[in-house]
Design a protein around this motif. Structure first.
Motif, mmCIF file in Angstrom:
data_model
loop_
_atom_site.group_PDB
_atom_site.id
_atom_site.type_symbol
_atom_site.label_atom_id
_atom_site.label_comp_id
_atom_site.label_asym_id
_atom_site.label_seq_id
_atom_site.Cartn_x
_atom_site.Cartn_y
_atom_site.Cartn_z
ATOM 1 N N ALA A 1 26.866 56.942 -0.503
ATOM 2 C CA ALA A 1 25.893 57.005 0.587
ATOM 3 C C ALA A 1 24.465 56.983 0.048
ATOM 4 O O ALA A 1 23.593 56.288 0.586
ATOM 5 N N LEU A 2 24.218 57.735 -1.023
ATOM 6 C CA LEU A 2 22.880 57.767 -1.616
ATOM 7 C C LEU A 2 22.502 56.394 -2.176
ATOM 8 O O LEU A 2 21.361 55.947 -2.023
ATOM 9 N N GLN A 3 23.456 55.723 -2.822
ATOM 10 C CA GLN A 3 23.181 54.385 -3.346
ATOM 11 C C GLN A 3 22.858 53.419 -2.210
ATOM 12 O O GLN A 3 21.933 52.601 -2.319
ATOM 13 N N LEU A 4 23.622 53.513 -1.129
ATOM 14 C CA LEU A 4 23.399 52.627 0.015
ATOM 15 C C LEU A 4 22.031 52.856 0.635
ATOM 16 O O LEU A 4 21.280 51.905 0.895
ATOM 17 N N ILE A 5 21.677 54.123 0.868
ATOM 18 C CA ILE A 5 20.389 54.443 1.488
ATOM 19 C C ILE A 5 19.232 54.004 0.599
ATOM 20 O O ILE A 5 18.250 53.407 1.067
ATOM 21 N N LEU A 6 19.338 54.283 -0.703
ATOM 22 C CA LEU A 6 18.273 53.885 -1.628
ATOM 23 C C LEU A 6 18.137 52.366 -1.676
ATOM 24 O O LEU A 6 17.016 51.830 -1.608
ATOM 25 N N SER A 7 19.255 51.671 -1.775
ATOM 26 C CA SER A 7 19.222 50.210 -1.845
ATOM 27 C C SER A 7 18.613 49.608 -0.584
ATOM 28 O O SER A 7 17.694 48.770 -0.656
ATOM 29 N N LEU A 8 19.084 50.031 0.589
ATOM 30 C CA LEU A 8 18.570 49.481 1.839
ATOM 31 C C LEU A 8 17.111 49.859 2.058
ATOM 32 O O LEU A 8 16.333 49.070 2.613
ATOM 33 N N SER A 9 16.715 51.056 1.613
ATOM 34 C CA SER A 9 15.310 51.471 1.751
ATOM 35 C C SER A 9 14.404 50.538 0.950
ATOM 36 O O SER A 9 13.359 50.098 1.437
ATOM 37 N N ILE A 10 14.803 50.240 -0.282
ATOM 38 C CA ILE A 10 14.031 49.324 -1.123
ATOM 39 C C ILE A 10 13.925 47.953 -0.452
ATOM 40 O O ILE A 10 12.832 47.364 -0.350
ATOM 41 N N LEU A 11 15.056 47.458 0.035
ATOM 42 C CA LEU A 11 15.090 46.108 0.608
ATOM 43 C C LEU A 11 14.287 46.019 1.898
ATOM 44 O O LEU A 11 13.540 45.051 2.111
ATOM 45 N N VAL A 12 14.438 47.004 2.773
ATOM 46 C CA VAL A 12 13.738 46.964 4.062
ATOM 47 C C VAL A 12 12.237 47.108 3.866
ATOM 48 O O VAL A 12 11.440 46.385 4.476
ATOM 49 N N VAL A 13 11.823 48.058 3.020
ATOM 50 C CA VAL A 13 10.393 48.266 2.791
ATOM 51 C C VAL A 13 9.750 47.002 2.225
ATOM 52 O O VAL A 13 8.677 46.569 2.684
ATOM 53 N N LEU A 14 10.392 46.375 1.251
ATOM 54 C CA LEU A 14 9.822 45.175 0.656
ATOM 55 C C LEU A 14 9.885 43.988 1.614
ATOM 56 O O LEU A 14 8.993 43.130 1.618
ATOM 57 N N HIS A 15 10.938 43.930 2.442
ATOM 58 C CA HIS A 15 11.009 42.882 3.469
ATOM 59 C C HIS A 15 9.824 43.000 4.433
ATOM 60 O O HIS A 15 9.126 42.009 4.704
ATOM 61 N N GLU A 16 9.606 44.204 4.930
ATOM 62 C CA GLU A 16 8.495 44.415 5.857
ATOM 63 C C GLU A 16 7.150 44.218 5.169
ATOM 64 O O GLU A 16 6.182 43.780 5.786
ATOM 65 N N PHE A 17 7.070 44.542 3.875
ATOM 66 C CA PHE A 17 5.833 44.322 3.134
ATOM 67 C C PHE A 17 5.510 42.832 3.059
ATOM 68 O O PHE A 17 4.336 42.449 3.012
ATOM 69 N N GLY A 18 6.549 41.984 3.050
ATOM 70 C CA GLY A 18 6.314 40.542 3.075
ATOM 71 C C GLY A 18 5.564 40.135 4.325
ATOM 72 O O GLY A 18 4.609 39.340 4.275
#
Length: 496
Positions: free
Chosen positions: A8-25
């Motif tokens: 669960a921690l790996q999933l949350i960390l991974s998706l957090s990185i991806l979503v934040v950088l996606h929105e930063f685009g």
């Protein structure tokens, strides 16, 4: 429970990185074209936020566990002080002039972005001024377009703002793949080096394969590694296989609906490498420890049966759950035996040495400069493979295998492994980029579709149409999310 939390921690960390950088685009291109970004949030924040911050008069203002800032609007009234209603009898809203807002009110400083962390870890968002999306509706778009808004920009400026998120996710995947190759290199087992042959699922066995076979060619083409077999049989629908069995070559013919049978049987690991059962570590207090087994012991027999392959031994022990079995093993060249009572699920309580400890793998090391083109190539090939696999979603059995957060979480290992974590994050980044580019209202691809329409016709879709399309898209996406996570729940309850 521990393995669940780690995943669960790996999933949350991974998706957090991806979503934040996606929105930063989206954010980066909006600011490049001087479009205001009203809010930038990691996670969603219905009603309140865990943290929100905004720069006011050169100083940062912070709020913790606070209600969200209300929309800068109020009911419009006529000259008699009566509320103005639209055709549906609903109040018409108007923006509150900044001069009427009290000092310190965050709405008084719309040129600065509100940054925050929500409490619902299902994604995130970037609210761009003048853009109809899930953060605003048509009542907030009733005023004339302003110079700082998305809708006032040319189509050639709006297009990169929309595709910025997808672009960042794809570039991110290639950067991660390059970094993984530079740090750990690439290692895999060529199928021709599978010393003990391959292990097949029941569907494969039913179609003529035998455990220990080695796959030589598929439709006349040699296969280098296991991933090639999976893609050719499940995705490409190849049917003619040649296997090496002992000193003979055997021709096998798969049925046309083979991939559907595999999906129906939920046989994810339908081809695996066979390897010997060599103990790596013994769990304290386990049946193995009580039976005197040690690290480095090679099991070669169960209850008088000569068995040395891991898969065969596991299968034999599963038929002897919670019973005493005679274990034959080799320790430093000496054959020894021990009587051990297995657990209720037929386990010894040991971990096994790396599968390929005595099998020659192919390993490639990459320098910094070499890792960049290799990472780009790997990212492009991964995207191509995923697009090919996506067609299975539209089959009867493929749609049943769709999964949500539970299925994604299972892609991560039970124990934290940074190499696998970054590989999975890169893979999810590829998926996020592709899925977001689909021409569905509510996704980036839907907005691209509107822009293409505008390029062709020279006319913008109306705000009313965009609002309805957005609502429809969000409903479809919500329904899909309920379906895929419902699939996970169903499997968890009924497929134990």
């Amino acid at each position: 429970m521990e393995s669940f939390l780690i995943r669960a921690l790996q999933l949350i960390l991974s998706l957090s990185i991806l979503v934040v950088l996606h929105e930063f685009g989206h954010f980066a291109f909006a600011r490049l074209f001087k479009v205001r970004v009203e809010k930038f949030y990691m996670f969603f924040n219905p009603n309140f936020s865990l943290i929100r911050a905004k720069k006011i008069n050169g100083k940062w203002s912070y709020k913790f566990f606070a209600k969200n800032v209300p929309a800068n609007e109020r009911p419009k009234v006529n000259a008699y002080g009566e509320p103005v209603l639209n055709a549906k009898g609903k109040p018409v809203m108007e923006q509150i002039p900044q001069s009427e807002l009290p000092e310190g009110d965050w709405r008084k400083y719309p040129d600065n972005t509100e940054w925050g962390i929500g409490w619902l870890p299902l994604g995130g968002y970037c609210s761009i001024a003048g853009m109809v999306d899930e953060t605003k509706d048509i009542t907030q778009m009733a005023s004339e377009p302003q110079p700082w808004e998305y809708r006032s920009r040319s189509v050639w400026q709006r297009l990169p703002i929309i595709v910025g998120g997808v672009l960042v996710n794809f570039v991110l995947a290639m950067v991660i793949y390059s970094a993984v190759l530079f740090t750990w290199g690439r290692e895999y087992l060529p199928l021709k080096n599978a010393k003990y042959g391959l292990q097949f699922s029941q569907i494969m066995l039913d179609n003529g394969f035998k455990n220990g076979d080695k796959i030589v060619t598929v439709d006349g083409e040699p296969v280098e590694q296991r991933a090639d077999v999976v893609e050719k049989l499940l995705v490409d629908g190849k049917q003619n296989i040649v296997v090496s069995r002992g000193d003979k070559l055997i021709d096998l013919q798969l049925p046309a609906d083979f991939s559907q049978k595999v999906l129906k049987a939920q046989e994810v690991d339908f081809v695996a490498v066979r390897f010997p059962f060599v103990i790596d570590e013994v769990v304290k207090g386990s049946p193995a420890q009580k039976g005197g087994l040690q690290s480095g012991d090679s099991i070669v027999g169960i209850n008088g049966k000569q068995l040395s392959i891991y898969q065969d031994i596991v299968s034999e022990m599963e038929t002897s759950r919670n019973t005493h079995v005679d274990i034959n093993y080799v320790r430093k060249g000496r054959l020894m035996s021990s009587n051990v009572q297995l657990t209720e699920d037929g386990k010894l309580g040991v971990s096994v040495q790396q599968k390929f400890a005595d099998i020659q793998t192919k390993r490639t090391e990459y320098g910094f400069l070499a890792s960049i083109p290799a990472g780009i190539t790997f990212g492009v090939e991964t995207l191509k493979s995923y697009i090919k696999q996506f067609k299975l979603v539209f089959t009867k059995e493929g749609s049943k295998q769709l999964g949500g957060f539970g299925s994604i979480g299972k892609l991560f290992p039970k124990m934290w492994d940074w190499q696998i974590f970054w590989q999975m994050t890169a893979f999810l980044s590829i998926i996020l980029a592709f899925m977001n580019f689909l021409p569905i209202p509510g996704l980036d691809g839907g907005y691209v579709l509107y822009l293409i329409y505008e390029m062709i016709t020279g006319k913008k879709p109306s705000d009313k149409f965009l609002e309805y399309a957005q609502t429809t898209g969000m409903f479809l996406l919500l329904a899909l999310m309920i379906y895929v996570n419902g699939n996970d729940l169903f499997k968890a309850i009924f497929n134990k």
